[in-house]
Scaffold this motif. Structure first.
Motif, PDB file in Angstrom:
ATOM      1  N   THR A 101       0.842  -1.182   0.000  1.00 13.12           N
ATOM      2  CA  THR A 101       0.000   0.000   0.000  1.00 13.12           C
ATOM      3  C   THR A 101       0.884   1.241   0.000  1.00 13.12           C
ATOM      4  O   THR A 101       2.102   1.146   0.184  1.00 13.12           O
ATOM      5  CB  THR A 101      -0.950   0.016   1.216  1.00 13.12           C
ATOM      6  N   GLU A 102       0.276   2.394  -0.198  1.00  8.67           N
ATOM      7  CA  GLU A 102       1.012   3.652  -0.155  1.00  8.67           C
ATOM      8  C   GLU A 102       0.841   4.295   1.214  1.00  8.67           C
ATOM      9  O   GLU A 102      -0.289   4.466   1.693  1.00  8.67           O
ATOM     10  CB  GLU A 102       0.509   4.609  -1.237  1.00  8.67           C
ATOM     11  N   ILE A 103       1.949   4.633   1.848  1.00  4.50           N
ATOM     12  CA  ILE A 103       1.931   5.314   3.147  1.00  4.50           C
ATOM     13  C   ILE A 103       2.975   6.414   3.131  1.00  4.50           C
ATOM     14  O   ILE A 103       4.138   6.157   2.789  1.00  4.50           O
ATOM     15  CB  ILE A 103       2.210   4.346   4.312  1.00  4.50           C
ATOM     16  N   GLY A 104       2.580   7.613   3.474  1.00  7.20           N
ATOM     17  CA  GLY A 104       3.533   8.717   3.588  1.00  7.20           C
ATOM     18  C   GLY A 104       4.325   8.972   2.330  1.00  7.20           C
ATOM     19  O   GLY A 104       5.490   9.374   2.399  1.00  7.20           O
ATOM     20  N   GLY A 105       3.707   8.744   1.160  1.00 10.03           N
ATOM     21  CA  GLY A 105       4.402   8.979  -0.092  1.00 10.03           C
ATOM     22  C   GLY A 105       5.329   7.861  -0.516  1.00 10.03           C
ATOM     23  O   GLY A 105       6.057   8.002  -1.499  1.00 10.03           O
ATOM     24  N   GLN A 106       5.321   6.727   0.210  1.00 14.45           N
ATOM     25  CA  GLN A 106       6.197   5.599  -0.086  1.00 14.45           C
ATOM     26  C   GLN A 106       5.380   4.337  -0.302  1.00 14.45           C
ATOM     27  O   GLN A 106       4.269   4.203   0.217  1.00 14.45           O
ATOM     28  CB  GLN A 106       7.189   5.369   1.068  1.00 14.45           C
ATOM     29  N   THR A 107       5.924   3.398  -1.066  1.00 18.16           N
ATOM     30  CA  THR A 107       5.281   2.101  -1.253  1.00 18.16           C
ATOM     31  C   THR A 107       5.697   1.183  -0.116  1.00 18.16           C
ATOM     32  O   THR A 107       6.850   0.750  -0.043  1.00 18.16           O
ATOM     33  CB  THR A 107       5.670   1.476  -2.601  1.00 18.16           C
ATOM     34  N   TYR A 108       4.760   0.908   0.777  1.00 15.62           N
ATOM     35  CA  TYR A 108       5.017   0.042   1.932  1.00 15.62           C
ATOM     36  C   TYR A 108       4.586  -1.377   1.578  1.00 15.62           C
ATOM     37  O   TYR A 108       3.470  -1.601   1.112  1.00 15.62           O
ATOM     38  CB  TYR A 108       4.235   0.555   3.138  1.00 15.62           C
ATOM     39  N   SER A 109       5.473  -2.345   1.800  1.00 20.25           N
ATOM     40  CA  SER A 109       5.234  -3.709   1.354  1.00 20.25           C
ATOM     41  C   SER A 109       5.641  -4.721   2.406  1.00 20.25           C
ATOM     42  O   SER A 109       6.574  -4.495   3.196  1.00 20.25           O
ATOM     43  CB  SER A 109       6.033  -3.962   0.061  1.00 20.25           C
ATOM     44  N   SER A 110       4.967  -5.857   2.394  1.00 17.10           N
ATOM     45  CA  SER A 110       5.351  -6.971   3.270  1.00 17.10           C
ATOM     46  C   SER A 110       6.765  -7.442   2.963  1.00 17.10           C
ATOM     47  O   SER A 110       7.429  -8.055   3.815  1.00 17.10           O
ATOM     48  CB  SER A 110       4.366  -8.136   3.089  1.00 17.10           C
ATOM     49  N   GLU A 111       7.261  -7.151   1.769  1.00 14.79           N
ATOM     50  CA  GLU A 111       8.600  -7.606   1.391  1.00 14.79           C
ATOM     51  C   GLU A 111       9.698  -6.837   2.123  1.00 14.79           C
ATOM     52  O   GLU A 111      10.866  -7.256   2.095  1.00 14.79           O
ATOM     53  CB  GLU A 111       8.770  -7.503  -0.127  1.00 14.79           C
ATOM     54  N   TRP A 112       9.354  -5.750   2.794  1.00 13.75           N
ATOM     55  CA  TRP A 112      10.345  -5.037   3.601  1.00 13.75           C
ATOM     56  C   TRP A 112      10.977  -5.952   4.638  1.00 13.75           C
ATOM     57  O   TRP A 112      12.117  -5.735   5.064  1.00 13.75           O
ATOM     58  CB  TRP A 112       9.684  -3.862   4.334  1.00 13.75           C
ATOM     59  N   PHE A 113      10.243  -6.943   5.089  1.00 12.96           N
ATOM     60  CA  PHE A 113      10.666  -7.767   6.215  1.00 12.96           C
ATOM     61  C   PHE A 113      11.227  -9.121   5.776  1.00 12.96           C
ATOM     62  O   PHE A 113      11.473  -9.993   6.606  1.00 12.96           O
ATOM     63  CB  PHE A 113       9.485  -7.963   7.166  1.00 12.96           C
ATOM     64  N   GLN A 114      11.467  -9.283   4.481  1.00 16.54           N
ATOM     65  CA  GLN A 114      11.953 -10.558   3.960  1.00 16.54           C
ATOM     66  C   GLN A 114      13.478 -10.549   3.857  1.00 16.54           C
ATOM     67  O   GLN A 114      14.057 -10.444   2.775  1.00 16.54           O
ATOM     68  CB  GLN A 114      11.283 -10.852   2.607  1.00 16.54           C
ATOM     69  N   TYR A 115      14.120 -10.667   5.002  1.00 17.46           N
ATOM     70  CA  TYR A 115      15.571 -10.762   5.066  1.00 17.46           C
ATOM     71  C   TYR A 115      15.934 -11.465   6.361  1.00 17.46           C
ATOM     72  O   TYR A 115      15.099 -11.643   7.253  1.00 17.46           O
ATOM     73  CB  TYR A 115      16.231  -9.377   4.971  1.00 17.46           C
TER      74      TYR A 115
END
Length: 281
Positions: A101-115
């Motif tokens: 989704t879009e939050i604060g002008g950025q694309t926020y994704s579940s993939e942020w946490f895939q590391y």
């Protein structure tokens, strides 16, 4: 070297190779990301080049900042992390789910946490029906939290009412009051450790406008921020105002990883791209 340090049957050898490979891949830049994605992305797994917003890396061997978790408050002041609705996408002949989704002008994704192995955590699956509230962790580092909360209690904004004066004799008082929590981890394999901080600095930056202000106005509430507390270097769990060694590395008012001295500023966002690892099928 022609010889392995550990014998072939050693679990230690396999663990080290797995963690080093995971950490190295998580830091691959945009230039090599497409090749890595083609080589590693299984059907249904997602992964690949991922724009993200994290707490700023100040120094040390970590390749990048740790990702923020946008937060929201319910009507009673309980704090939860935002999790976008999952959707199915098809890309390059592969079909997989992603929560974005879009939050604060950025694309926020579940993939942020895939590391760092968290791509295998049940809570990172986009369609997983999980509790999004931040739950107090076991054996917290902060005396106030150990005295007031039990494991599994939901964090509430009232727990941070003294955020403008709180201190614990590490660094300055009034920088920001923290709590340690878990997120989307109940009844699943793989814990997502989280740090939540309320700070006047965040309140002020949310009013600034521009990329930073827009991010904080969308991703924070009343000075509250949260981030996945997993160091991007070697997957350790760092600490915000938890280590007496932090002042030796000018990290007494920030986040310090005791494993290899990586340092982060939780009050400054870092906008970048990394290679998210694919989730298992």
């Amino acid at each position: 070297m022609s010889e392995d340090k550990y014998p072939s049957e050693s679990g230690r050898r396999r663990f080290v190779k797995g963690v080093v490979g995971s950490a190295a891949l998580s830091g691959v830049g945009v230039g090599g990301a497409a090749t890595v994605d083609l080589a590693t992305q299984p059907s249904g797994g997602g992964g690949g080049p991922t724009p993200y917003v994290g707490i700023q890396l100040l120094g040390g061997p970590a390749p990048r900042g740790m990702p923020y978790i946008p937060i929201e408050l319910d009507d009673e002041g309980y704090i939860r992390g935002v999790w976008p609705e999952a959707e199915t996408v098809t890309e390059a002949g592969r079909t997989y789910d992603v929560a974005e989704t879009e939050i604060g002008g950025q694309t926020y994704s579940s993939e942020w946490f895939q590391y760092c192995g968290r791509q295998q955590a049940g809570g990172v699956v986009p369609s997983a029906d999980q509790n999004n509230y931040f739950l107090s962790g076991s054996d917290p580092s902060y005396d106030w939290q150990a005295e007031e909360l039990s494991e599994g209690d939901r964090l509430n904004i009232d727990h941070f009412s003294d955020y403008e004066s709180w201190g614990n004799e590490i660094g300055d008082e009034g920088v920001g009051k923290p709590a340690e929590a878990t997120w989307r981890s109940e009844g699943t394999e793989g814990v997502l450790p989280v740090t939540v901080i309320r700070s006047k600095r965040i309140e002020e930056k949310a009013q600034e406008g521009g990329e930073v202000g827009n991010w904080y106005s969308g991703a924070s509430e009343q000075g509250l921020i949260a981030y996945l507390n997993v160091c991007t270097h070697f997957c350790c769990v760092p600490g915000y105002k938890t280590s007496s060694d932090a002042p030796n590395y000018n990290a007494e008012n920030g986040v310090y990883c005791q494993c290899h001295q990586s340092r982060y500023d939780p009050f400054t966002p870092e906008f970048g791209t990394f290679t998210a690892l694919p989730r298992p099928d």
